[in-house]
Each structure stands twice: as structure tokens, then as C-alpha cells.
Design a protein around this motif. Structure first.
Motif, short mmCIF file in Angstrom:
data_model
loop_
_atom_site.label_atom_id
_atom_site.label_comp_id
_atom_site.label_asym_id
_atom_site.label_seq_id
_atom_site.Cartn_x
_atom_site.Cartn_y
_atom_site.Cartn_z
N ASP A 136 -0.91 -1.19 13.91
CA ASP A 136 -2.01 -1.77 12.72
C ASP A 136 -3.08 -0.91 12.22
OD1 ASP A 136 -0.91 -4.03 13.15
OD2 ASP A 136 -2.43 -4.80 14.70
N ILE A 180 -4.56 1.66 10.05
CA ILE A 180 -4.08 2.34 8.67
C ILE A 180 -4.73 3.52 8.59
CG2 ILE A 180 -4.26 1.82 6.31
CD1 ILE A 180 -4.71 -1.14 7.08
N ALA A 220 -4.27 6.08 3.07
CA ALA A 220 -3.20 5.27 2.45
C ALA A 220 -3.37 4.71 1.12
CB ALA A 220 -2.95 3.94 3.37
N VAL A 248 -3.32 2.00 -1.72
CA VAL A 248 -3.20 0.47 -1.77
C VAL A 248 -2.15 0.08 -2.81
CG1 VAL A 248 -4.46 -1.60 -2.06
CG2 VAL A 248 -5.47 0.04 -0.90
N TYR A 272 1.41 3.84 2.57
CA TYR A 272 1.13 2.83 1.79
C TYR A 272 0.41 1.61 2.53
CZ TYR A 272 3.70 5.57 -1.73
OH TYR A 272 4.05 6.47 -2.65
N LYS A 273 -0.64 0.94 2.05
CA LYS A 273 -0.99 0.04 2.34
C LYS A 273 -1.02 -1.26 1.75
CE LYS A 273 -5.75 -2.10 3.51
NZ LYS A 273 -7.17 -1.92 3.38
N GLU A 279 -1.72 -5.04 0.31
CA GLU A 279 -2.46 -6.12 0.49
C GLU A 279 -1.66 -7.18 -0.21
OE1 GLU A 279 -6.62 -3.61 0.22
OE2 GLU A 279 -6.20 -4.83 -1.55
N THR A 325 -3.05 -7.46 5.43
CA THR A 325 -2.49 -6.22 5.19
C THR A 325 -1.37 -5.56 6.29
OG1 THR A 325 -4.21 -5.47 6.53
CG2 THR A 325 -4.89 -5.53 4.03
N TRP A 362 1.02 -1.83 6.87
CA TRP A 362 1.20 -0.31 6.16
C TRP A 362 2.26 0.29 6.65
CZ3 TRP A 362 1.34 4.47 8.40
CH2 TRP A 362 0.90 4.50 9.73
N TYR A 376 -0.19 9.04 10.45
CA TYR A 376 1.42 8.70 9.99
C TYR A 376 2.42 8.45 11.15
CZ TYR A 376 0.19 9.74 5.12
OH TYR A 376 -0.55 9.79 3.66
#
Lengths: 143, 88
Positions: free
Chosen positions: A35, A37, A41, A43, A75-76, A78, A106, A108, B33
Motif C-alpha cells: 500500500d 506509494i 509515483a 498519477v 504509477y499511482k 486514482e 488508489t 500503485w 519500488y
């Protein structure tokens, strides 16, 4: 209790408690890692609607039904919905999150290899749910 | 008994304190990451290992008990609880 040794029972209780604590800690830690992020990242706004996915990148680029990302970046997503509940799923990367009207969820991921992957809806959302699919294109970094 | 309680208290503290420390520290560091497939598979693998080991131990214990304490076992002897007067 007289004539009865209870130490095996105490050991049993101790082992069970230790196992439950360990299982809980491991699961909690995995959830925390997944979880959490990364700060850098990028969006991507994901919108689900009957019966397709649309994407909006940070620079304003929009895509419908397909999504282009690069390796080595995080990458996150939404995720929201315009009509009914959907669920955004990139099966190959274990990305799965509900798309709910009026709410932004969200999730990622960081793609590692160049390739093509399926995007699909994983929440029954009406007649053409089965074909609410998209394509994820993971490409080499442009810069 | 007191020694056992002390022992378990010490063990509990040894387990609980590190978990609490990492719990309160969570969220301070920036996210790294990582490959969520690896994290999720590792968790699944560990949980399944525990589940099968516990399952084997529990079912093994039950099977052993059924065999050891069966009525026809030559070693089975009636206890005072069951009564030792078999003539009636």
C-alpha cells in the motif's frame, strides 16, 4: 487440577498465540509494503464507465481503452467510476481496485519489463461487462 | 507454574515488542519500488507453509490419539473415571 500436569496445554496455548502473532505481523507487513506509494509515483486518473476504461496522465494526455507506461517508473492510479461499480484489474501485475462512483480509490504499481498486458473489469457491471477490457503497454523509458 | 508464567511473559514480550516497534515506525520511510507480485506470493507461500505444517501436526495428533486410546489397544487400561469393576 490434582494428578494432572497442565504444562503441555500451556505450551500449546503459547505456540498458538505465537503463530497467530507471526501470521498477523507478516500479513500486516505485506499490506503495508504493497500500500505504500513511492513519493515520485506518477498519477494516472482512471475512470470506469459502461463499458470502457479511460485514462488521464499527469501531463493531460488522455487514452481510452489502452494505457501506455514505461518501465522503471512507479504509477499511482486514482480510480473512480462515472456510473456503476467497476473494478480496475491488471491481472499480470496483481493490480485490483474497485472503481466506485463519487469516490477515488488508489493503487500503485511499478512495471519492470516491456510487454503487453490485459486490463479488465472485475466487477459485474452490466450487459457488456465481459468485454470491458483494455490493453496495458509497458514500454522502454523515453528519456 | 510461576516459572512457566514468567517464561511465557518473557517470550510474549520478546515477540510483541518488535512487532509494536515496527508498527509505530511504519509510514515514516518513503515507499520503495517493489514488485507486488513477489510480496503477495511470498506472503501466500509463508501462510500456506504454516497452514500445512499446523494441519499435519493437528491431524497427526488426532490420528495418534485415536490409535493409542482405542478400546482394542492391549495397552488400554480402564481408569478410575471409567470404573474398574467390570464384573457387573
Amino acid at each position: 487440577m490434582s494428578g494432572h500436569s497442565s504444562w503441555p496445554e500451556w505450551i500449546y496455548v503459547g505456540v498458538v498465540i505465537a503463530l497467530m502473532v507471526w501470521v498477523g505481523a507478516e500479513a500486516w507487513n505485506a499490506e503495508r509494503l504493497v500500500d505504500h506509494i513511492p513519493e515520485d509515483a506518477e498519477v494516472i486518473k482512471v475512470t470506469g464507465q459502461q463499458w470502457f476504461w479511460s485514462f488521464e496522465h499527469e501531463d493531460g494526455t488522455k487514452e481510452i481503452g489502452e494505457l501506455h507506461v514505461e518501465t522503471g517508473k512507479a504509477y499511482k492510479f486514482e480510480i473512480t467510476s462515472k456510473d456503476v461499480n467497476h473494478s480496475f484489474n491488471i491481472h499480470d501485475y496483481v493490480v485490483l481496485m474497485d472503481a466506485v462512483p463519487g469516490r477515488v480509490n488508489t493503487v500503485w504499481f511499478a512495471p519492470t519489463e516491456v510487454g503487453e498486458h490485459d486490463i479488465q473489469c472485475r466487477e459485474y457491471c452490466g450487459l457488456i461487462h465481459y468485454n470491458m477490457r483494455g490493453k496495458l503497454y509497458v514500454e522502454e523509458p523515453s528519456s | 507454574m510461576k516459572k512457566m508464567i514468567v517464561l511465557f511473559l518473557v517470550l510474549a514480550v520478546m515477540v510483541i515488542v518488535p512487532v509494536m516497534e515496527s508498527a509505530f515506525a511504519a509510514g515514516d520511510e518513503p515507499g520503495k519500488y517493489l514488485d507486488r507480485r513477489v510480496i503477495i506470493w511470498n506472503l501466500f507461500f509463508k501462510m500456506m507453509t504454516v497452514a500445512f505444517v499446523v494441519g499435519a501436526v493437528v491431524s497427526g495428533t488426532i490420528i495418534w490419539q485415536c490409535w493409542r486410546f482405542r478400546e482394542s489397544n492391549p495397552k488400554a487400561k480402564p481408569t478410575p473415571y471409567e470404573g474398574t469393576d467390570w464384573s457387573n
